[in-house]
Design a protein around this motif. Structure first.
Motif, short mmCIF file in Angstrom:
data_model
loop_
_atom_site.label_atom_id
_atom_site.label_comp_id
_atom_site.label_asym_id
_atom_site.label_seq_id
_atom_site.Cartn_x
_atom_site.Cartn_y
_atom_site.Cartn_z
N CYS A 290 0.86 -1.19 0.00
CA CYS A 290 0.00 0.00 0.00
C CYS A 290 0.90 1.23 0.00
O CYS A 290 2.12 1.13 -0.02
N ARG A 292 1.45 3.31 2.33
CA ARG A 292 2.26 3.41 3.55
C ARG A 292 3.43 2.42 3.54
O ARG A 292 4.44 2.65 4.20
N CYS A 293 3.28 1.28 2.81
CA CYS A 293 4.41 0.37 2.65
C CYS A 293 5.54 1.08 1.89
O CYS A 293 6.72 0.90 2.17
N CYS A 365 4.21 -2.60 8.12
CA CYS A 365 3.37 -1.47 7.68
C CYS A 365 2.29 -1.18 8.72
O CYS A 365 1.57 -2.08 9.15
N CYS A 368 -1.26 -1.99 6.61
CA CYS A 368 -1.62 -3.29 6.05
C CYS A 368 -0.71 -4.42 6.53
O CYS A 368 -0.83 -5.55 6.06
ZN LIG Z 1 0.97 -1.26 3.72
#
Ligand SMILES: [Zn+2]
Length: 393
Positions: A290, A292-293, A365, A368
């Protein structure tokens, strides 16, 4: 010289035939069984078995592998009476399909016996003409075009990236395009935001976008959201969309949309531009990384100037936004290899302008990852860390 009767008898001796009752039982009981209708288009349009894959006999050899990759899937083939399907079943055997039956008596017998059938949805003559170049592609065809007409794509922003993406998605016949933007058209937008024009200066961008897109393709229902996307409305706005095309230009919105899309499990086609460079990726919830990853925390504000501060060459969003439209359509039609887990970077000033990087899901993360807590949709500040909208009392 063999006669037609001889040919048919030979074909029938080389295939497995079932009666209509057996065919109905097979479809109901065999997992993954696929019904294939090999009649001509005019016959199919008047009525067909539910969920039948339509490939006229004349196109069987050239199209079956695009529509049926699994050669061991149970295939139940029918025509009007059982003759064309007998020849079709033999051909499928020759093409390596291992589990094929032909329905004796075909659709006519099936219908006369009162078994379930439906009238397939078909394209109007105008649509057939408009989408002709799509219909010629076996990977799209009638079925794919219907899927696009049924599809709902949400565009975040009717600006540089949103303009080309919206124009191409509308032209392609994506049936519902949601557009969220709270800006008005300014003359300085026209250098790149090709949805708008001089007559629209001062108009709401969503209204201008709707005018342009509706004039291009009346098949498209344009839903406008003249609001600021926030924690209070993001889940409602994105609900029901199949794909989100992210053309925003600020970190708080990207993080907000990321978290909301994870909750709703909607893929986000990400695009970003800066001066002469751009990048594209697809964040598919829990299948790939995602946002944020990729970027756990945003860079400091002085290292992340906006277009308004840093400038952007007008063609660049045309390229990146078009790539986003393509990735959105790949998601909708399940075509090819999507940019899930990959970042495609573009530098206009290089002679080999494209580069691809792997993106991995981060097990740590905060959104996720394996140990991530429940996602809380909250307003984000410039640091993009969630904080309560109201201080706890
Ligand atoms: Zn993520």
């Amino acid at each position: 010289m063999p006669t037609f009767r001889d040919l048919l008898a030979t074909a029938k001796s080389q295939i497995r035939e079932v009666d209509t009752a057996e065919a109905e039982r097979l479809v109901a009981e065999r997992p993954g069984a696929v019904v294939v209708d090999v009649r001509e288009a005019d016959e199919y349009e008047q009525g067909a078995l539910p969920e039948a894959v339509h490939i006229p006999r004349g196109f069987l050899e050239s199209q079956i592998e695009n529509k049926m990759a699994d050669h061991d899937a149970p295939l139940v083939v029918y025509c009007a009476g059982g003759t064309r399907s007998a020849f079709a079943a033999r051909t499928l055997g020759e093409l390596g399909y291992t589990d094929v039956v032909s329905v004796a008596g075909g659709f006519n017998k099936w219908k006369n016996e009162g078994r379930t059938w439906t009238t397939p949805r078909t394209l109007s003559p105008e649509q057939r003409n408009r989408y002709q170049r799509h219909l010629l592609l076996p990977e799209v065809g009638d079925e794919g075009q219907q899927k696009l007409l049924d599809a709902k794509v949400l565009l975040l922003g009717a600006g540089g990236l949103g303009s080309p993406a919206a124009l191409y998605l509308a032209a392609a016949g994506v049936g519902t395009l949601g557009i969220i933007d709270m800006d008005v058209v300014d003359e300085s937008n026209l250098q790149r935001q090709i949805l708008h024009n001089l007559d629209r200066i001062g108009d709401r961008k969503v209204d201008s976008a709707k005018k342009t897109l509706t004039a291009l393709n009346p098949d498209v229902n344009v839903v406008t959201y003249d609001v600021r996307l926030g924690a209070d409305n993001v889940l409602d706005v994105i609900d029901g969309y199949d794909v989100i095309v992210d053309g925003t230009d600020n970190f708080p919105t990207r993080y907000l949309v990321n978290d909301a899309s994870l909750l709703k499990k909607i893929p986000v086609v990400y695009g970003a531009i800066f001066r002469f460079e751009g990048q594209v990726s697809v964040f598919k919830p829990y299948e790939g990384p995602c946002y944020r990853c990729m970027l756990a925390i945003p860079p400091p504000a002085d290292q992340a100037p906006s277009c308004a501060e840093a400038g952007v060459l007008g063609v660049l969003p045309g390229i990146i936004g078009s790539l986003q439209a393509m990735e959105a359509i790949k998601q909708l039609l399940d075509l090819g290899d999507p940019l899930v887990g990959k970042l495609l970077a573009y530098d206009a000033l290089e002679d080999q302008p494209f580069r691809k990087f792997k993106l991995r899901r981060d097990p740590e993360c905060p959104a996720c990852g394996e140990n991530a807590g429940p996602i809380v949709i909250a307003e984000y500040d410039e640091l993009c860390m969630p904080h309560p909208i109201q201080p706890p009392s």
